[in-house]
Design an enzyme around this catalytic site. Structure first.
Site, PDB file in Angstrom:
ATOM      1  N   ASP A  47      -7.816  19.343 -14.211  1.00  0.00           N
ATOM      2  CA  ASP A  47      -8.069  17.984 -14.682  1.00  0.00           C
ATOM      3  C   ASP A  47      -7.702  17.975 -16.169  1.00  0.00           C
ATOM      4  O   ASP A  47      -8.394  18.556 -16.994  1.00  0.00           O
ATOM      5  CB  ASP A  47      -9.549  17.634 -14.452  1.00  0.00           C
ATOM      6  CG  ASP A  47      -9.874  16.185 -14.820  1.00  0.00           C
ATOM      7  OD1 ASP A  47      -9.212  15.638 -15.726  1.00  0.00           O
ATOM      8  OD2 ASP A  47     -10.801  15.616 -14.215  1.00  0.00           O
TER       9      ASP A  47
ATOM     10  N   ARG B 268       0.845  -1.198   0.000  1.00  0.00           N
ATOM     11  CA  ARG B 268       0.000   0.000   0.000  1.00  0.00           C
ATOM     12  C   ARG B 268       0.880   1.249   0.000  1.00  0.00           C
ATOM     13  O   ARG B 268       0.614   2.214  -0.696  1.00  0.00           O
ATOM     14  CB  ARG B 268      -0.960   0.028   1.199  1.00  0.00           C
ATOM     15  CG  ARG B 268      -1.684   1.359   1.304  1.00  0.00           C
ATOM     16  CD  ARG B 268      -2.930   1.409   2.206  1.00  0.00           C
ATOM     17  NE  ARG B 268      -2.954   0.470   3.277  1.00  0.00           N
ATOM     18  CZ  ARG B 268      -2.290   0.611   4.443  1.00  0.00           C
ATOM     19  NH1 ARG B 268      -1.570   1.694   4.671  1.00  0.00           N
ATOM     20  NH2 ARG B 268      -2.381  -0.303   5.361  1.00  0.00           N
TER      21      ARG B 268
HETATM   22  C1  PLP Z   1     -13.440   9.771 -16.654  1.00  0.00           C
HETATM   23  C2  PLP Z   1     -13.108  11.062 -16.014  1.00  0.00           C
HETATM   24  C3  PLP Z   1     -12.875  11.159 -14.637  1.00  0.00           C
HETATM   25  C4  PLP Z   1     -13.070   9.990 -13.694  1.00  0.00           C
HETATM   26  O1  PLP Z   1     -12.155   8.978 -13.914  1.00  0.00           O
HETATM   27  P1  PLP Z   1     -12.457   7.418 -13.624  1.00  0.00           P
HETATM   28  O2  PLP Z   1     -11.196   6.778 -14.036  1.00  0.00           O
HETATM   29  O3  PLP Z   1     -13.644   7.050 -14.469  1.00  0.00           O
HETATM   30  O4  PLP Z   1     -12.755   7.296 -12.169  1.00  0.00           O
HETATM   31  C5  PLP Z   1     -12.497  12.390 -14.117  1.00  0.00           C
HETATM   32  N1  PLP Z   1     -12.367  13.468 -14.903  1.00  0.00           N
HETATM   33  C6  PLP Z   1     -12.595  13.411 -16.240  1.00  0.00           C
HETATM   34  C7  PLP Z   1     -12.458  14.651 -17.061  1.00  0.00           C
HETATM   35  C8  PLP Z   1     -12.975  12.213 -16.832  1.00  0.00           C
HETATM   36  O5  PLP Z   1     -13.223  12.173 -18.152  1.00  0.00           O
END
Ligand code: PLP
Length: 389
Positions: A169, A45
């Protein structure tokens, strides 16, 4: 992005055997010589050699200090939000990924985190909500599914003035198209499920940190909360990243070609793609995205109904009907009935998600084959209408 040659050769050859491919260390624990005397690993972990290679690789790819791999993109987001305390505030992009909205609203709000959602394509909207309690400014650029683009550099200056961290993001752009740290971001999030993995064969998430101080914070949470990525999925993500510099430019070129083609089609109403000169944020997208606009295009139909879009998404041949994006095989989805079904219609329409909106994720097939697939699907729709008459 940094030089792909450097990126590829930063992945170490296995020192024990010379294996050129990273070994999968499928182990829970590591034998110690004496209590606390070990080879840098004690329990999986806390750390794992396969995961360490992935984390070093993504840190290098994004030009950050460190990165941390989590079981999903949402788990990566969760780790960043967990660094806050009750009473802290977040200013977030209004059409944030649905799963992130659910996490912030239904998990963290009741723990005392306050989130203000604003349209971050106009930075004045951030200025209206940001205050001394704001700890994070959270943006996605481009957003899902209407591909809105925010000015990262400008927003980073606003965040700094309030001592807030800017989280970007970067899932939709990928590190190939966009370098958020160079534009002033403090933390980068990836759903590695999408372009980093690139083959629709895993779910994974990464937090990339710019400074040592932030790295220590996220490392602590990763170990304390424990949502780590397993060694096999770390291996697959590394393997995916090795070809990302080939995939994303091809996917982006196909998406641009398809977006231009859709724009000319008589059955199409609006086309959302930051690479189109008609896109509202084209100028800023061009400036901050290295001329690559990603593999996702969305469009709405002149006959703007849920039924018409449903007919379309169920009849394509190469574009498979599925959620997710960024993989080598093309996918499509109907946001109103799938990814954004939980968002009230009024709110959807406000952010440009029309009833007939269709989202394409272009893979690495030949663009002309993909266009032919779309053309044939349109002709089926038209012929259905005429048989009805
Ligand atoms: C898919 C996505 C997520 C979430 O990711 P997962 O791997 O599905 O948990 C977060 N931000 C964006 C912009 C995404 O497209």
């Amino acid at each position: 992005m940094s030089n792909i040659t450097d990126i590829l050769h930063s992945i170490p050859v296995d020192p024990l055997t010379g294996a050129i491919s990273v070994p999968v260390y499928q182990t829970s624990t590591f034998v110690q010589e004496a209590p606390g005397v070990n080879k840098g690993f004690d329990y999986a972990r806390s750390n794992n050699p396969t995961r360490q290679v992935l984390e070093n690789l993504v840190a290098k790819l994004e030009g950050g200090h460190s990165s941390f791999a989590f079981a999903t993109g949402i788990a990566a987001i969760d780790a960043v939000v967990k660094s806050l305390s009750a009473g802290d505030e977040i200013v977030a992009v209004d059409d944030i990924y649905g799963g992130a909205y659910r996490l912030l609203t239904h998990v963290y709000q009741k723990l005392g985190i306050i989130v203000h959602y604003v349209d971050t394509t106009d930075a004045n909207n951030i200025l209206e909500k940001i205050n001394e309690k704001t700890k994070l400014v959270w943006i996605e650029s481009p957003t899902n599914p209407t591909l809105k683009v925010s000015d990262i550099q400008h927003i980073s200056k606003i965040a700094k003035a309030y001592n807030a961290l800017l989280v970007v993001d970067n899932t939709f752009a990928s590190p190939i198209a966009q370098r958020p740290f160079e534009l002033g971001a403090d933390i980068i999030i990836h759903s590695a499920t999408k372009y980093l993995g690139g083959h629709s064969d895993l779910v994974a998430g990464i937090v990339v940190t710019k400074t040592k101080e932030l790295s220590e914070k996220i490392k602590f949470i990763q170990n304390a909360s424990g949502g780590v990525l397993g060694p096999w999925d770390c291996f697959l993500t590394i393997r995916g990243i090795e070809t990302i510099d080939l995939r994303v430019p091809k996917q982006s070129a196909s998406a641009l070609k398809i977006a231009k083609w859709l724009q000319e089609h008589e059955a199409v109403d609006q086309v959302h793609y930051p690479g189109l000169t008609t896109h509202k944020n084209h100028e800023i997208a061009t400036r901050q995205q290295n001329g690559l606009f990603g593999g996702v295009v969305s469009f709405s139909l002149k006959e703007d109904t849920l039924e018409q879009a449903e007919q379309f998404v169920t009849q394509t041949k190469y574009f498979k009907l599925a959620e997710s994006l960024g993989g080598v095989k093309s996918l499509l989805c109907q946001p109103c009935k799938m990814t954004h079904a939980s968002v009230p219609r009024e709110k959807r329409l406000q952010s440009g998600i029309q009833d007939s909106l269709i989202r394409l994720s272009c893979g690495i097939e030949n663009a002309d084959d993909l266009i032919q697939d779309l053309e044939e699907t349109f002709s089926k729709l038209i012929s259905k209408q005429t048989t009805l008459i």
